[in-house]
Design an enzyme around this catalytic site. Structure first.
Site, short mmCIF file in Angstrom:
data_model
loop_
_atom_site.label_atom_id
_atom_site.label_comp_id
_atom_site.label_asym_id
_atom_site.label_seq_id
_atom_site.Cartn_x
_atom_site.Cartn_y
_atom_site.Cartn_z
N LYS A 53 13.63 -7.95 15.99
CA LYS A 53 14.92 -8.60 16.65
C LYS A 53 14.93 -8.23 18.00
O LYS A 53 15.67 -9.40 18.90
CB LYS A 53 16.03 -7.05 16.27
CG LYS A 53 16.25 -7.27 14.60
CD LYS A 53 17.24 -6.61 13.90
CE LYS A 53 17.53 -6.28 12.29
NZ LYS A 53 18.05 -5.04 12.26
N GLN A 97 20.42 0.42 13.11
CA GLN A 97 19.89 -0.20 11.86
C GLN A 97 19.68 1.24 10.71
O GLN A 97 19.25 2.48 11.43
CB GLN A 97 17.87 0.55 12.75
CG GLN A 97 16.71 -0.12 10.84
CD GLN A 97 17.03 -1.58 11.37
OE1 GLN A 97 17.28 -2.83 11.77
NE2 GLN A 97 16.79 -2.33 10.09
N ASP A 120 26.19 -6.32 12.87
CA ASP A 120 26.41 -6.92 11.63
C ASP A 120 26.90 -7.34 10.39
O ASP A 120 26.72 -7.62 9.67
CB ASP A 120 25.69 -5.95 11.33
CG ASP A 120 24.08 -4.81 11.50
OD1 ASP A 120 23.23 -6.15 11.25
OD2 ASP A 120 23.91 -3.79 11.57
N1 GUN Z 1 18.52 -1.88 7.88
C1 GUN Z 1 18.04 -2.71 6.70
N2 GUN Z 1 18.74 -4.39 6.96
C2 GUN Z 1 19.12 -4.60 8.46
C3 GUN Z 1 20.53 -4.87 8.56
O1 GUN Z 1 20.92 -6.17 9.00
N3 GUN Z 1 21.08 -3.94 9.76
C4 GUN Z 1 20.91 -2.82 9.90
N4 GUN Z 1 21.99 -2.31 10.57
N5 GUN Z 1 19.94 -1.92 9.42
C5 GUN Z 1 19.22 -2.70 8.60
#
Ligand code: GUN
Length: 285
Positions: A53, A97, A120
């Site tokens: 990311k 995350q 998100d």
């Molecule tokens: N863990 C797995 N996928 C995601 C996501 O799209 N966002 C976040 N914050 N954590 C994740």
């Protein structure tokens, strides 16, 4: 003749070019979009996702900060960090995350993020905006799936869409996005007695279960569009989806569409996170 491929990498590149142009336009007005990514603990898969990311931000001209904390971090300290990022004018998106360690309540964390920075799209407010058909930040994975379906040019209005899986992050928002696009939507899950019966009548199938071989050749209608959200591993340790790719691709025939794993939904998820961060920066009052 087999089904046509929905290439998530190619579509991602196209959308990322648009995202980069919007980011540059904002930067020219002194507001370069910024994303803060918080990682708590040392789960190796989460570390890879977070790194990807941050790397994607740099490639598209977005500012980013990465904060990494020990697995013993208290919820109170995490909430303080979120409050500081909420007040930071250089940050337009905040992402913690998931999963977080047991001592931290994920719901409290998500709700602590300023809803304008909820890139998100996991907060109750963002979910409510999607539910109500109001503008807002949509969860990246299902939104990316919509872009993939739209990229085929097949109509969604009036078609039967079957979503397999009912998670808050993919299945439920996916169903709402398809409903908003005027599909007739069926949501199947682990307690659905006859999955095959539903999938056989589907024009659009989105598989988001997390189990290999969930969608097999005998289940799909020729000409359907199949989006595979699954990230599983086969006996050899190779990444694979929820769909038996080769046999289903054959069964769909030349008018069908199918997304591969890897190279399908995966690249789109990060792309839509970038799009959300730019959108959040564009909508700052
Ligand atoms: N863990 C797995 N996928 C995601 C996501 O799209 N966002 C976040 N914050 N954590 C994740």
């Amino acid at each position: 003749m087999t089904a046509q491929l929905i290439d998530g990498k190619v579509l991602s590149q196209r959308i990322r070019a648009e995202v980069a142009a919007r980011a540059e336009a904002l930067a020219g007005r002194g507001r370069r979009p910024g994303l803060a990514v918080i990682l708590v603990g040392d789960d190796p898969a989460s570390a890879v996702y977070v790194r990807n990311k941050v790397k994607a931000c740099a490639e598209s001209g977005l500012h980013s900060v990465m904060e990494k904390y020990d697995a013993t971090l208290s919820e109170a300290v995490l909430l303080e960090r979120i409050a500081a990022l909420n007040a930071d004018a250089t940050i337009h998106g905040i992402l913690v995350q998931m999963p977080v360690p047991r001592q931290i309540d994920p719901h409290r964390v998500i709700e602590a993020i300023d809803p304008r920075k909820d890139v998100d799209g996991f907060s109750v407010r963002s979910a409510g905006e999607l539910f109500s058909g109001l503008p807002g930040l949509r969860p990246a994975t299902p939104w990316g799936c919509m872009k993939m379906i739209e990229s085929t040019g097949v109509p969604i209005r009036g078609r039967h869409a079957v979503v397999i899986g009912r998670s808050n992050t993919v299945g439920k928002p996916m169903a709402l996005l398809l409903l908003q696009a005027h599909a007739t939507v069926t949501v199947c899950h682990s307690a659905t007695p006859d999955l095959k019966r539903h999938v056989q009548s589907a024009d659009i199938v989105v598989a988001a279960v997390g189990r290999r071989h969930t969608v097999t050749a005998g289940m799909v209608k020729p000409g359907a569009t199949v989006i595979d959200v699954g990230t599983n591993h086969d006996e050899a340790g190779r990444l694979c989806g929820d769909v038996d790719f080769e046999t289903v691709r054959e069964a769909l025939g030349p008018r069908g569409w199918i997304s591969p794993v890897p190279g399908g939904v995966g690249p789109m998820t990060i792309t839509m996170l970038l799009a959300n961060t730019v959108q959040a920066a564009e909508t700052v009052a």
